[in-house]
Design a protein around this motif. Structure first.
Motif, PDB file in Angstrom:
ATOM      1  N   VAL A   1      13.921  17.773  95.305  1.00  0.00           N
ATOM      2  CA  VAL A   1      14.630  17.048  94.262  1.00  0.00           C
ATOM      3  C   VAL A   1      14.024  17.412  92.912  1.00  0.00           C
ATOM      4  CG1 VAL A   1      15.181  14.764  93.342  1.00  0.00           C
ATOM      5  CG2 VAL A   1      15.092  15.117  95.819  1.00  0.00           C
ATOM      6  N   GLN A   2      14.876  17.681  91.923  1.00  0.00           N
ATOM      7  CA  GLN A   2      14.370  17.826  90.563  1.00  0.00           C
ATOM      8  C   GLN A   2      14.415  16.448  89.925  1.00  0.00           C
ATOM      9  OE1 GLN A   2      16.132  20.846  88.049  1.00  0.00           O
ATOM     10  NE2 GLN A   2      15.369  19.851  86.195  1.00  0.00           N
ATOM     11  N   VAL A   3      13.277  15.979  89.485  1.00  0.00           N
ATOM     12  CA  VAL A   3      13.175  14.633  88.927  1.00  0.00           C
ATOM     13  C   VAL A   3      13.873  14.589  87.571  1.00  0.00           C
ATOM     14  CG1 VAL A   3      11.575  12.824  88.180  1.00  0.00           C
ATOM     15  CG2 VAL A   3      10.991  14.305  90.126  1.00  0.00           C
ATOM     16  N   PRO A   4      14.764  13.621  87.344  1.00  0.00           N
ATOM     17  CA  PRO A   4      15.460  13.540  86.052  1.00  0.00           C
ATOM     18  C   PRO A   4      14.505  13.241  84.915  1.00  0.00           C
ATOM     19  CG  PRO A   4      15.929  11.613  87.409  1.00  0.00           C
ATOM     20  CD  PRO A   4      15.206  12.580  88.286  1.00  0.00           C
ATOM     21  N   LYS A   5      14.829  13.743  83.730  1.00  0.00           N
ATOM     22  CA  LYS A   5      13.921  13.629  82.579  1.00  0.00           C
ATOM     23  C   LYS A   5      13.512  12.201  82.237  1.00  0.00           C
ATOM     24  CE  LYS A   5      14.716  18.062  80.355  1.00  0.00           C
ATOM     25  NZ  LYS A   5      15.037  18.779  79.100  1.00  0.00           N
ATOM     26  N   PRO A   6      14.424  11.214  82.288  1.00  0.00           N
ATOM     27  CA  PRO A   6      13.977   9.851  81.951  1.00  0.00           C
ATOM     28  C   PRO A   6      12.947   9.278  82.926  1.00  0.00           C
ATOM     29  CG  PRO A   6      16.359  10.040  81.825  1.00  0.00           C
ATOM     30  CD  PRO A   6      15.871  11.264  82.499  1.00  0.00           C
ATOM     31  N   MET A   7      12.733   9.981  84.067  1.00  0.00           N
ATOM     32  CA  MET A   7      11.823   9.483  85.095  1.00  0.00           C
ATOM     33  C   MET A   7      10.542  10.308  85.212  1.00  0.00           C
ATOM     34  SD  MET A   7      13.471   6.926  86.629  1.00  0.00           S
ATOM     35  CE  MET A   7      15.112   6.288  86.931  1.00  0.00           C
ATOM     36  N   LEU A   8      10.356  11.315  84.367  1.00  0.00           N
ATOM     37  CA  LEU A   8       9.250  12.250  84.546  1.00  0.00           C
ATOM     38  C   LEU A   8       7.879  11.571  84.547  1.00  0.00           C
ATOM     39  CD1 LEU A   8      10.434  15.299  82.402  1.00  0.00           C
ATOM     40  CD2 LEU A   8      10.295  15.153  84.888  1.00  0.00           C
ATOM     41  N   SER A   9       7.694  10.568  83.706  1.00  0.00           N
ATOM     42  CA  SER A   9       6.389   9.909  83.637  1.00  0.00           C
ATOM     43  C   SER A   9       6.050   9.179  84.923  1.00  0.00           C
ATOM     44  CB  SER A   9       6.356   8.914  82.463  1.00  0.00           C
ATOM     45  OG  SER A   9       6.389   9.600  81.230  1.00  0.00           O
ATOM     46  N   ARG A  10       7.063   8.808  85.696  1.00  0.00           N
ATOM     47  CA  ARG A  10       6.809   8.069  86.937  1.00  0.00           C
ATOM     48  C   ARG A  10       6.059   8.905  87.969  1.00  0.00           C
ATOM     49  NH1 ARG A  10      11.528   3.595  87.897  1.00  0.00           N
ATOM     50  NH2 ARG A  10      11.617   2.912  85.730  1.00  0.00           N
ATOM     51  N   MET A  11       6.048  10.210  87.784  1.00  0.00           N
ATOM     52  CA  MET A  11       5.303  11.070  88.690  1.00  0.00           C
ATOM     53  C   MET A  11       3.797  10.833  88.582  1.00  0.00           C
ATOM     54  SD  MET A  11       7.738  12.586  90.195  1.00  0.00           S
ATOM     55  CE  MET A  11       6.858  13.834  91.132  1.00  0.00           C
ATOM     56  N   LEU A  12       3.364  10.236  87.469  1.00  0.00           N
ATOM     57  CA  LEU A  12       1.935   9.987  87.265  1.00  0.00           C
ATOM     58  C   LEU A  12       1.595   8.507  87.204  1.00  0.00           C
ATOM     59  CD1 LEU A  12       1.072  12.695  84.561  1.00  0.00           C
ATOM     60  CD2 LEU A  12       0.761  12.839  87.035  1.00  0.00           C
ATOM     61  N   TYR A  13       2.577   7.628  87.449  1.00  0.00           N
ATOM     62  CA  TYR A  13       2.328   6.189  87.351  1.00  0.00           C
ATOM     63  C   TYR A  13       1.137   5.756  88.208  1.00  0.00           C
ATOM     64  CZ  TYR A  13       6.401   4.544  84.662  1.00  0.00           C
ATOM     65  OH  TYR A  13       7.292   4.259  83.674  1.00  0.00           O
ATOM     66  N   ALA A  14       1.069   6.261  89.444  1.00  0.00           N
ATOM     67  CA  ALA A  14       0.008   5.824  90.368  1.00  0.00           C
ATOM     68  C   ALA A  14      -1.259   6.666  90.245  1.00  0.00           C
ATOM     69  CB  ALA A  14       0.521   5.880  91.808  1.00  0.00           C
ATOM     70  N   ASN A  15      -1.304   7.514  89.196  1.00  0.00           N
ATOM     71  CA  ASN A  15      -2.494   8.323  88.948  1.00  0.00           C
ATOM     72  C   ASN A  15      -2.903   9.145  90.170  1.00  0.00           C
ATOM     73  OD1 ASN A  15      -5.943   7.951  88.171  1.00  0.00           O
ATOM     74  ND2 ASN A  15      -4.476   9.142  87.015  1.00  0.00           N
ATOM     75  N   PRO A  16      -2.005   9.981  90.700  1.00  0.00           N
ATOM     76  CA  PRO A  16      -2.344  10.745  91.902  1.00  0.00           C
ATOM     77  C   PRO A  16      -3.390  11.825  91.635  1.00  0.00           C
ATOM     78  CG  PRO A  16      -0.289  11.535  90.980  1.00  0.00           C
ATOM     79  CD  PRO A  16      -0.669  10.318  90.183  1.00  0.00           C
TER      80      PRO A  16
END
Length: 264
Positions: free
Chosen positions: A5-20
């Protein structure tokens, strides 16, 4: 088979929310030779070097993909990344973040336990398989891709580059770790020095994620609706080679329920 899945731009920051915990890969920028070769001998081409490091000090600052990363100034990856920056020109300061999951702890520790400055070709030495971001092959461009870097005229030159394009990754020599569940293409926008570390102000330009880790809004392992199996959680770092798992409560509870039924 796992989809992407390509993550939509408005959601990009959520990839780092949990500090992986991430594996950061970068390549040096080729530079012109500064020393002339002896007479009648050809100039040697500059080699593009690659490296991978473990990083977990990553913090989103908004919902538009901007984040801050802290990197020790002595890191070899910092040296390679700085080779892509010229004065205040950060236009080529790209790197990639790859997100490993539970089961990859040894690899994460091994990557963080040696330096690319002394362990040459660190990726191959550690047996790390790489690909273009989005799990695309290095070998064959897609049929629709134009990999030409020639001048395309004023109209094309003004077109903003798309981070998600395969041609973009090839042009900027980006690579990602194959055995991971997410790839983030990032660029440094500004650097500050604090307490022996580079504080990197960055932006995520594009992100790709395995489909079983993206439900349309959140980056997290998703329990399969039929089998009830939840894929491995990704990692957070507690310090001194100690990790924790990041997974939503519903996934954890479902997995615990499945294990309890198996025991019965």
């Amino acid at each position: 088979m796992t989809g992407t899945v390509q993550v939509p731009k408005p959601m990009l920051s959520r990839m780092l929310y949990a500090n992986p915990v991430c594996l950061l890969t970068t390549t040096s920028a080729p530079t012109p030779a500064t020393i002339l070769p002896p007479a009648n001998e050809p100039a040697q081409p500059s080699l593009t070097e690659t490296n991978v490091m473990t990083i977990s000090w990553l913090t989103p600052v908004d919902n538009n993909g901007h984040f801050i990363a802290s990197m020790n100034k002595g890191r070899y990856s910092a040296e390679l990344l700085l080779s892509r920056i010229h004065g205040l020109d950060y236009s080529n300061a790209f790197f990639t973040l790859s997100v490993p999951v539970h089961g990859s702890e040894k690899l994460v520790v091994d990557v963080g336990s040696c330096s690319g400055r002394t362990t040459k070709d660190k990726l191959n030495t550690l047996g790390i398989k790489t690909c273009l971001p989005g799990w695309k092959s290095f070998e064959t461009p897609t049929a629709t891709e134009d990999t030409s870097t020639a001048d395309r005229g004023p109209k094309r030159s003004r077109k903003k580059e798309d981070f998600a394009d395969e041609a973009f990754s090839r042009k900027h020599r980006l690579l990602a770790v194959s055995e991971s569940v997410a790839h983030l293409i990032c660029r440094v926008e500004e650097i500050q020095e604090r307490h022996g570390h580079w504080i990197l102000h960055c932006v995520i330009g594009a992100a790709f994620c395995k489909s079983e880790y993206w439900n349309g809004k959140n980056f997290a392992p998703i329990r399969h609706p039929v089998t009830g199996v939840t894929p491995p959680p990704y990692l957070t770092f507690l310090g001194t080679k100690v990790f924790a798992a990041a997974a939503p409560f519903e996934a954890v509870e479902a997995e615990e329920g499945r294990e309890k039924k198996e025991e019965e």
